[in-house]
Write an enzyme that holds these catalytic residues in place. Sequence first.
Site, short mmCIF file in Angstrom:
data_model
loop_
_atom_site.label_atom_id
_atom_site.label_comp_id
_atom_site.label_asym_id
_atom_site.label_seq_id
_atom_site.Cartn_x
_atom_site.Cartn_y
_atom_site.Cartn_z
CG PHE A 158 -12.64 0.30 -16.95
CD1 PHE A 158 -13.25 -0.16 -15.96
CD2 PHE A 158 -12.98 -0.27 -18.19
CE1 PHE A 158 -14.72 -0.98 -16.17
CE2 PHE A 158 -14.07 -0.73 -18.62
CZ PHE A 158 -14.92 -1.17 -17.67
CD GLU A 244 -9.09 10.52 -10.14
OE1 GLU A 244 -8.46 9.77 -9.55
OE2 GLU A 244 -9.95 9.74 -11.08
#
Lengths: 381, 329, 244
Positions: A158, A244
Amino acid sequence: MDFTWSDEQRELFTAIERFAAAELNEGIIERDEHGEFSRDGWYKCGEFGIHGLPVEEQYGGSDLDALATVGALERLGYACKDNGLIFSINAHMWTVMMPVAAFGSEDQKQRYLPGLASGKLIGGNGTSEPDTGSDAYNMRTTAEKKGDRYLLNGSKIFVTNGPVADVLVVYANSDPAKGPHGISGFIVDAPTPGMTVTRKIDKMGVRTSPMAEIYFDNCEVPETNRLGKEGAGQALFTHSMVWERGCILASAVGSMQRLLETCVRYAKQRKAFGQPIGKFQQVATKLVDMKLRVETARRMLYYHAWLIAQGRSAVMEAAMNKLYISESWVRCCEDAIQIHGGYGYMTEYEIERELRDAIGSRLYSGTNEIQRNLIAAMLGV
Amino acid sequence: MSDAEFPILVVIENDQQHAKPASLRAISAARQLGDSYSLLCLGRGIETVVAGVSDLGAARIYVADHEALADPLADRYAKVVVDVAAQDGSRTILAAGSTFSRDLLPRVAALIDAPMLSDVTHIESTPDQTIYQRPVNAGSEVATVTLESPRRVLTIRAGAFELPQRTDERSPRQSVAVSRDALPNGMQFVSREQRQSQRPELSEARVVVAGGRPIKDREAFEQLVGRLADTLGGAVGATRALVDAGVVPNDWQIGQTGKVLSPELYIGIGISGAVQHLAGIMDARVIVAINKDPTAPIMKMASYALTGDLFELVPQLIQALQRGDEPGR
Amino acid sequence: MKILTPFKSVPENYGQPGATSSGGRRVINPFDQIAIEEALRLRERGVASEIVAVTVGPDSADEEIRAAYAMGCDRAIRIDDERSLDPHAVARLLLAVVRAEAPELVLMGKQAVDDDASQVGPMLAGLLGWPQATFVSRLEPADDRRSATCTRETDGGLEVITVQLPAVVTTDLRLNEPRYVSLPGLIKARRKPIELKTLAELASNAQPLTAILRVAAPPKRSGGVSVESVAELVHKLKHEAKVI
C-alpha cells in the site's frame, strides 16, 4: 476563533479554484477506468504551488500556516474532481514532505525539500506491510547498520505513489531487540539497487493514484539519509500523523461541498410526478443531512488546523477529524447516488466514482477503528 | 445642425475584384443616418470594384487606386481615409464590421479625434441626437448609447442591415491623389494565404453548417460538415476548439472573437453552445442543433434540436436531403 | 526591449447577462493575458528586458495588478480613474503612459471580452503615429530588434506583415496559452509596489465621449423544439420553417 479568510487568502483560493477547474478535470473517467496516474496533472499542480503550500519560502514553498493550507486544499477538492490525484498529492505532502521538513537535517532539507515542494520529486511512503497494518509498530522490515550504511530488508505494501516515486520515506527497525522503540525512518532515493516494485496495486477507488508493493533486498541507504535519530521512528510517525490525520481530508470537505451543490441543482431541475424532486421530503432530508455534514466537517477541519497553527496539541482532534470527515464523505456520496437515481450509478455522471474514492478514507491514515481506539483511550476509558 | 446634415463617408472593403457584399450593407446604415453619403474604395487595379458600386446612390465615389495601396496596411490606408474625409467635409466615417475595418477605423478615429462605436446593430436618428445599439458582453446584452462629439466613426454589424437597393443613377467618381512619399512607411506587407473554395463565403452564406469538438480531424470534418454544407449549398464554419486544434483554418471560426453571422439556416453539429459561440449565431433565422447531450445550452435555444450521435445522424441527414426533390438553394 | 502591456479588468463570468454590472470576481481580460504571456516569453528568450503592465481603474483593480505581477511582470501601473470610460478616453490615458515610459513595443489584447469594442490598440497606434499589427497569432522580432514579423488572423485567413518598432501589437487567441499565476507568485506579488498615477500627474484631460443609456438583455429567441428523427427534422425545415 475567527475563521474569516483574509483578502490575500481568498485571492489564493480563487486562483486555485480557477486553475483546478480549467486544468485538472479532463479525462478522469477514462483514467479512472484504467488506473492511470496523471503525471501532467501532478507537475502542473506542483508548478502551480499546491505541494509546497505549507513549506518555508527558503525551500520554495508558500509558507502558509496550517489553517490557510487546509483552506487551500479544501478549495482544491471543491474544484478538482480527480480525488486520486489529490490523494497522491496529500500522501506526498504529509508522509514525505512534512516529515522531512520537521525532522530532516539541514542537509536533507536542502537536498529534498525544494524538489518535494515543487512536485519535481514525487514522494511515497512505506509503512504498512503485508502482515502489519493497524499494528504498524510490529513491522518486520529491518535496517541493519553496516559501516556508514543501512541495509533494508523487507516488504512494504500500500505504498501510495510507489510506482512513480522519486523518493520514499520508509520505516524500518534498526534495533529489533528494542521492539517498536527500534524503528527508524529513512529517506530512500528511488530507484536504488535492492529495491523492487513487485506489483502495482489495483484499487476500488482513488484509482488515478498509483500504488505499489515494494520489496527491499539488501537495499543500501546511506546513514546521511536516516531521518531523525535512530529509534525516533515512533515519534516521527506520531508527529506526522497529527498533520496527516487532521489535514488529509481537507479536500474531502471541498468534494462534499461540490456534491451538495450538484445534488441541489439536480433536485431543482429533475422532475418526477409533476414536480422538482427537491420538493419531496425524502430528497430534501438527504440534502439537509449532507449540508449538516459539510458544515460540521468544515468546522472540525478548521479547528484542528487552527490548533496546530497556534502550536497547540491536536492529537485527539486529528483522530476525530479523520474519523468524522471520512464517515461524512462516504455518507454524502451515498446520498448523492441515491438522489441522482440511475444516473448516480452511471460512470458518466462521475458520482459513483466519488463513493469508491471516499470508501478508502475510512482505511488510510489509520483505520476508523484505530481512530476510535485512540479517542477512547484519550477519553481515559 | 444635426448629424444628418454632414456628409457621411463609407469605406468599402474589396478583394481587388469586387466590393465585399457585407461591406455594402454599411450603405444601408448610411441611408438611415442621413441624406448624403460618399463611398471610398482603396486598392490597386480596382476598376471593377468601383464599377460595381456605382449604382448605390452615393453622392460621389472616391477612388484611391495606387501601387502603395495594393494591400490594406492600416497606417497608409488611415492616412488616405483621413485626407478624403477632410476633402469631403464628412464628419461620419462608416464601414461594415470586419477584421479590415477593425484594424483600420480605430486608427482613423484617433487621427480625426473622434469617438468610435463598433458593431452597431440599430440606429435611431432624431433631430436632437442619434441613439445607437450594439451588442456587448459576448452578445448576451445590448447597450444603448449616444456619442458626444461632432465627429464619429462607426462600424456596423453587417447582418443587422439590408443590402442596399440599387438605383438608376450612376455616382460620379473622383480620383484621390496618392503619393508614395506622403504615406507612412512603417508597415510592409509580406504574404497572404490564398485558399480557393467552391463554397460560399461564411459571412454572406444563406446556409451555414458548423462543426464542434467531437470532430477530430479535417477528413471527418469534410465528410460530415463539408458534405452536409455542399448538399445545402452552404458555407462551413467551426467552433474555436476546432481551430485551436488545427483541424480547420482560423477564418472558419464563428463566435464572439471570430465571425458573427446571420444566415437563414445554421446547423451546429456536435456543438454544445458556449456563450462565446452563440454570440456568433444569435441572428440566424433558423438554428438546428445536433448533439448527443440533450441538456447542452444550444439545445434549449435551437429552433430544432435533434439528440443523438452525430456520426450516425449527419450521414442520415445528408442522405435524406439528397433523396428529397428540393435541392438546397 | 521594454514592453508595455496594457490590460483591462473584466468580470470573470463575462457572457452571462448581468456580468458587467454585478460585483462578482474579476480577471485580467483573457486577450490581455495572452499579451502578457507573450511578453514574458520574449523576456525568457532574452528579447525583452522589462515588462511594464498598466491598467486604468479604481482600487479594486489592484487585484488584477497583483495577478499581472504574479504572472511575472516587472512593474505595474494603475491609472487611478473611477469613471466609466470608453476606448477614446482609455487610448488617450495610455498615450500619456507610453510617452512617459517609451517602450519599444505595446502589446495588448485585440478586444476586451466585456465590451467587445476592439478599438484601443489601433486607436493608440494612431495617436502615437506608430505602426500597428492587429489580431496577431505569431510574433517574431527581427534579430536587430528594429522590426517584427507578425502573422495576423483575418477574415480571409492568415496574413503576414512586418512592422518597424516601436509598434502597437494586439493579440489574438492562438498566439499562446497564458501560464497560470503560481501561488508563490501571488504571495510575492503582494509585496510589490503598485505605481499609482492620477490624471493630474499624467497631465491628461482624456474624456469619455460615449454615454451608455442602458444595458439590457436582447429579446429572447424562442426555441428548444425537440425533433425525434432526421425525417422529422427535414420535414420541419421544408414545411414549417420553409428554409430548405
